[in-house]
Enzyme design. Structure first.
Site, short mmCIF file in Angstrom:
data_model
loop_
_atom_site.label_atom_id
_atom_site.label_comp_id
_atom_site.label_asym_id
_atom_site.label_seq_id
_atom_site.Cartn_x
_atom_site.Cartn_y
_atom_site.Cartn_z
N CYS A 1 -20.78 -98.54 -41.26
CA CYS A 1 -19.49 -98.28 -41.93
C CYS A 1 -19.70 -97.75 -43.35
O CYS A 1 -20.46 -98.32 -44.12
CB CYS A 1 -18.68 -99.57 -41.98
SG CYS A 1 -17.10 -99.40 -42.85
N ASP B 1 -22.21 -90.91 -44.23
CA ASP B 1 -22.11 -91.05 -45.68
C ASP B 1 -23.24 -91.92 -46.21
O ASP B 1 -23.85 -92.69 -45.48
CB ASP B 1 -20.76 -91.70 -46.03
CG ASP B 1 -19.59 -90.75 -45.79
OD1 ASP B 1 -19.75 -89.54 -46.02
OD2 ASP B 1 -18.53 -91.23 -45.35
N ARG C 1 -17.43 -97.71 -45.59
CA ARG C 1 -16.66 -98.53 -46.52
C ARG C 1 -17.09 -99.99 -46.41
O ARG C 1 -16.32 -100.91 -46.67
CB ARG C 1 -15.16 -98.34 -46.22
CG ARG C 1 -14.26 -98.49 -47.43
CD ARG C 1 -12.84 -98.03 -47.16
NE ARG C 1 -12.62 -96.67 -47.58
CZ ARG C 1 -11.92 -95.76 -46.89
NH1 ARG C 1 -11.39 -96.10 -45.72
NH2 ARG C 1 -11.77 -94.54 -47.34
N ARG D 1 -2.30 -84.68 -49.13
CA ARG D 1 -2.44 -85.84 -48.25
C ARG D 1 -3.17 -86.98 -48.95
O ARG D 1 -4.00 -86.73 -49.83
CB ARG D 1 -3.19 -85.48 -46.96
CG ARG D 1 -4.56 -84.83 -47.18
CD ARG D 1 -4.89 -83.94 -45.98
NE ARG D 1 -6.27 -83.48 -45.93
CZ ARG D 1 -6.72 -82.39 -46.57
NH1 ARG D 1 -5.94 -81.70 -47.37
NH2 ARG D 1 -7.98 -82.03 -46.43
N CYS E 1 -18.71 -102.13 -37.51
CA CYS E 1 -19.66 -101.04 -37.26
C CYS E 1 -20.73 -101.14 -38.35
O CYS E 1 -20.40 -101.08 -39.54
CB CYS E 1 -18.96 -99.69 -37.36
SG CYS E 1 -17.55 -99.52 -36.26
N ARG F 1 -7.13 -87.57 -53.09
CA ARG F 1 -8.19 -86.64 -53.43
C ARG F 1 -7.76 -85.20 -53.22
O ARG F 1 -8.16 -84.30 -53.93
CB ARG F 1 -9.40 -86.96 -52.54
CG ARG F 1 -10.55 -86.03 -52.74
CD ARG F 1 -11.47 -86.05 -51.54
NE ARG F 1 -12.19 -87.29 -51.42
CZ ARG F 1 -12.93 -87.62 -50.36
NH1 ARG F 1 -12.99 -86.81 -49.31
NH2 ARG F 1 -13.58 -88.76 -50.31
N TYR F 2 -6.95 -84.96 -52.20
CA TYR F 2 -6.46 -83.62 -51.88
C TYR F 2 -4.99 -83.55 -52.26
O TYR F 2 -4.28 -84.55 -52.20
CB TYR F 2 -6.61 -83.35 -50.38
CG TYR F 2 -8.02 -83.48 -49.87
CD1 TYR F 2 -8.99 -82.55 -50.21
CD2 TYR F 2 -8.39 -84.55 -49.06
CE1 TYR F 2 -10.29 -82.66 -49.73
CE2 TYR F 2 -9.69 -84.68 -48.58
CZ TYR F 2 -10.63 -83.73 -48.92
OH TYR F 2 -11.91 -83.85 -48.44
N ASP G 1 -19.12 -85.26 -46.42
CA ASP G 1 -18.21 -85.72 -47.46
C ASP G 1 -19.04 -85.87 -48.74
O ASP G 1 -19.96 -86.69 -48.79
CB ASP G 1 -17.60 -87.07 -47.04
CG ASP G 1 -16.25 -87.31 -47.70
OD1 ASP G 1 -15.93 -86.62 -48.69
OD2 ASP G 1 -15.53 -88.20 -47.23
N CYS H 1 -11.19 -105.15 -39.45
CA CYS H 1 -11.41 -104.34 -38.25
C CYS H 1 -11.68 -105.28 -37.08
O CYS H 1 -12.20 -106.39 -37.28
CB CYS H 1 -12.63 -103.44 -38.40
SG CYS H 1 -12.36 -102.04 -39.48
N LYS I 1 -14.61 -83.10 -48.62
CA LYS I 1 -15.36 -82.80 -47.39
C LYS I 1 -15.58 -81.30 -47.25
O LYS I 1 -14.68 -80.52 -47.54
CB LYS I 1 -14.56 -83.26 -46.17
CG LYS I 1 -14.38 -84.75 -46.06
CD LYS I 1 -13.64 -85.08 -44.75
CE LYS I 1 -13.32 -86.55 -44.63
NZ LYS I 1 -12.27 -86.99 -45.57
C1 LIG Z 1 -11.12 -87.55 -45.30
C2 LIG Z 1 -10.02 -87.74 -46.22
C3 LIG Z 1 -8.77 -87.18 -45.96
C4 LIG Z 1 -8.48 -86.42 -44.70
O1 LIG Z 1 -9.11 -85.21 -44.71
P1 LIG Z 1 -8.88 -84.17 -43.51
O2 LIG Z 1 -9.88 -83.11 -43.79
O3 LIG Z 1 -7.47 -83.71 -43.62
O4 LIG Z 1 -9.11 -84.91 -42.26
C5 LIG Z 1 -7.78 -87.35 -46.89
N1 LIG Z 1 -8.00 -88.02 -48.04
C6 LIG Z 1 -9.18 -88.58 -48.31
C7 LIG Z 1 -9.34 -89.32 -49.58
C8 LIG Z 1 -10.24 -88.46 -47.41
O5 LIG Z 1 -11.41 -89.02 -47.67
#
Ligand SMILES: *Cc1c(COP(=O)(O)O)cnc(C)c1O
Length: 361
Positions: A116, A281, A118, A100, A113, A96-97, A318, A109, A325
């Site tokens: 959750c 969420d 997910r 990362r 929880c 998504r980003y 989110d 798990c 987020k």
């Molecule tokens: C939450 C999340 C992250 C990590 O986000 P940070 O703000 O760096 O903690 C990375 N990828 C996805 C898809 C996420 O949902």
């Protein structure tokens, strides 16, 4: 092969309502049977020791006890509230980003929880990635050098065997563009015996001064911080692994400034950095845990100034559909012409002017 204490503990989790009902007669009154068709039940022996069974509203119990209310799906609630599927270029990887990605290493798990996000995938424990899917994930990472950070998530990646964890780390470290590895896990909270000497040495072997491993865990209540949990964190911290916490704001569990103050300060005491406090969420059947955003903002505002800055996390939302987020907060600052009007942590309205370059002569 001999079985390790943590594996033994996993085999001895509470998995049926009959077992839970023997400990807590109230369970039957919450008519949770149908709720289990959406999400399995599992409570670890460690968590059982921390529950106050005399109190049917015990916060640790509420987080893991199935309730009939999980069957109420409210308007706006979604099967995939964070839009994982929309942002998956290959199965079990969420990108998504730009810098990362999440790698969904397992859907298993130690404990279920009930809130959750997910839960549509962890609830029935979708199968773990097959060899071909793992190959595809690694190939994607190799082909996208802009990705610098792999986040092992799930499910709980630390429920995998030592061998599987070593394999993931080894193969990720072979990709030169991956600088940071992050592990998102709740075993520090619900299965602290999982943090074995051998696991710590595997982690250590896959990090150096510029290739760190970060562990992000998930404490939601100060009473979850017991002796065994402190010891588990200490093993990681002593090995040079930074441990952070992302909690979730949950009605009836931690929706008060007093409880969160105690949680954040205790975390700082045991070398866990409070990192995010998530707005819950919009997962299906979790409305009974949801705290209104306005209340969340109010609580965080109460904590600003009252809690040491090194223990104060950011309150995050989110956005649905994989839109990302964002920090949510009280608007402390407002621009009025040339100046800012800023509310201090003690409620005082302060005028603030930015400096200007000297325009003289
Ligand atoms: C939450 C999340 C992250 C990590 O986000 P940070 O703000 O760096 O903690 C990375 N990828 C996805 C898809 C996420 O949902």
């Amino acid at each position: 092969m001999s079985i390790e204490p943590w594996q033994n503990e996993l085999q001895n989790c509470i998995r049926t309502l009959d077992e839970l009902g023997r400990l807590l007669p109230i369970v039957e009154k919450t008519k949770p049977r149908e709720a289990l068709s959406n999400m399995r039940l599992s409570i670890t022996p460690h968590t059982l020791k921390l529950i106050d069974f005399k109190n049917p509203r015990d916060p640790i119990l509420l987080m893991c006890m199935p309730q009939e209310r999980e069957l109420d799906v409210c308007a706006g609630e979604l099967a995939d509230p964070t839009g994982d599927l929309e942002k998956s270029p290959v199965p079990l990887l969420v990108h998504r980003y730009p810098d990362r990605v999440l790698v969904l290493t397992t859907f298993f798990c130690a404990q279920s929880c009930r809130f959750c996000f997910r839960r549509s995938r962890t609830g029935s424990v979708e199968p773990d990635p097959k060899a071909k899917e793992i190959e595809d994930i690694l190939e994607y990472l190799t082909g996208h050098p802009e990705i610098e950070e792999a986040i092992l998530s799930g499910g709980d990646p630390l429920t995998l065997s030592d061998g599987q964890i070593e394999d993931w780390l080894h193969r990720l470290r072979a990709i030169p563009s991956i600088r940071r590895i992050r592990i998102h896990t709740r075993v520090i909270v619900n299965l602290p015996s999982r943090i074995t000497e051998n696991l710590v040495s595997i982690l250590r072997r896959h990090m150096d001064m510029i290739h760190p491993i970060y562990v992000v865990t998930h404490f939601n209540h100060p009473r979850e911080i017991a002796e065994e949990n402190v010891a588990a964190v200490a093993k990681l911290a002593d090995a040079g692994i930074v441990v952070r916490n992302q909690g979730v704001l949950l009605k009836g569990v931690n929706d008060s400034a007093d409880v969160l103050e105690e949680l954040f300060k205790k975390l700082a005491d045991i070398r866990v950095v409070p990192y995010y406090l998530h707005q819950l969420d919009l997962a299906k059947g979790t409305n009974h845990f949801r705290v209104p955003i306005e209340r969340g903002i109010e609580i965080m505002k109460e904590l600003q100034g009252r809690v040491t800055g090194i223990a104060l996390p950011r309150y995050m939302l989110d956005l649905p559909g994989g839109k990302g987020k964002v920090p949510v907060g009280h608007g402390y600052m407002e621009k009025k012409g040339e100046k800012w009007i800023i509310e201090s942590p003690f409620g005082e309205r302060v005028e603030y002017r930015e400096s200007r370059a000297f325009e003289g002569i």
